[in-house]
Motif scaffolding. Sequence first.
Motif, PDB file in Angstrom:
ATOM      1  N   GLN A  97     -16.260  24.038  18.237  1.00  0.00           N
ATOM      2  CA  GLN A  97     -15.681  24.059  19.578  1.00  0.00           C
ATOM      3  C   GLN A  97     -16.621  24.729  20.576  1.00  0.00           C
ATOM      4  N   SER A  98     -17.917  24.450  20.412  1.00  0.00           N
ATOM      5  CA  SER A  98     -18.903  24.977  21.354  1.00  0.00           C
ATOM      6  C   SER A  98     -19.159  24.014  22.507  1.00  0.00           C
ATOM      7  N   CYS A  99     -18.402  22.923  22.538  1.00  0.00           N
ATOM      8  CA  CYS A  99     -18.541  21.937  23.611  1.00  0.00           C
ATOM      9  C   CYS A  99     -17.181  21.302  23.860  1.00  0.00           C
ATOM     10  N   ASP A 100     -17.125  20.489  24.885  1.00  0.00           N
ATOM     11  CA  ASP A 100     -15.888  19.771  25.175  1.00  0.00           C
ATOM     12  C   ASP A 100     -15.667  18.702  24.119  1.00  0.00           C
ATOM     13  N   ALA A 101     -14.463  18.632  23.619  1.00  0.00           N
ATOM     14  CA  ALA A 101     -14.130  17.606  22.633  1.00  0.00           C
ATOM     15  C   ALA A 101     -13.978  16.266  23.338  1.00  0.00           C
ATOM     16  N   PRO A 102     -14.241  15.173  22.637  1.00  0.00           N
ATOM     17  CA  PRO A 102     -14.021  13.868  23.259  1.00  0.00           C
ATOM     18  C   PRO A 102     -12.542  13.664  23.538  1.00  0.00           C
ATOM     19  N   PRO A 103     -12.215  12.825  24.504  1.00  0.00           N
ATOM     20  CA  PRO A 103     -10.792  12.626  24.824  1.00  0.00           C
ATOM     21  C   PRO A 103     -10.073  11.950  23.663  1.00  0.00           C
ATOM     22  N   PRO A 104      -8.806  12.265  23.500  1.00  0.00           N
ATOM     23  CA  PRO A 104      -8.054  11.632  22.406  1.00  0.00           C
ATOM     24  C   PRO A 104      -7.844  10.149  22.688  1.00  0.00           C
ATOM     25  N   PRO A 105      -7.656   9.356  21.659  1.00  0.00           N
ATOM     26  CA  PRO A 105      -7.415   7.930  21.881  1.00  0.00           C
ATOM     27  C   PRO A 105      -6.043   7.717  22.504  1.00  0.00           C
ATOM     28  N   PRO A 106      -5.826   6.575  23.137  1.00  0.00           N
ATOM     29  CA  PRO A 106      -4.511   6.313  23.721  1.00  0.00           C
ATOM     30  C   PRO A 106      -3.429   6.273  22.645  1.00  0.00           C
ATOM     31  N   ARG A 107      -2.229   6.668  23.023  1.00  0.00           N
ATOM     32  CA  ARG A 107      -1.113   6.754  22.081  1.00  0.00           C
ATOM     33  C   ARG A 107      -0.351   5.440  22.028  1.00  0.00           C
TER      34      ARG A 107
END
Length: 131
Positions: A97-107
Amino acid sequence: MSFEIIGTYLVGICLLIGAGFALVGTIGLLKFNDSMTRLHAPTKVGTIGIGALLLASMIHSYVVGEGSLHELLIMAFLFVTAPISANFIAKVNIHKQSCDAPPPPPRDDTWSTLNVPEADRELAVEPTPQL
């Protein structure tokens, strides 16, 4: 023009291209802010730069008369291992968690599946072959 002169010019061009790509990769490594953006410079640009330098070495060895294919093995190893190592480094940065995580996929139930949305069902129906 003889084969040696053309080969010498090709070696010089490949050396300049390889050195330019390696320089851009090094500058990108030093100038980018976080580790995820820093990752792209040496893996993408540096791989092409080293490939051009190895191509210059191959051309030079054939111009001199001592053909060498060792550079092909080095290029193959480099082109296979660079994306894999970049993927592992990116995963480590995400898990730490040293960077921004990718966005989650659509639900929805169509993401990364073979399900087709209702609006597109008539487009997805495959016609039966006529015999």
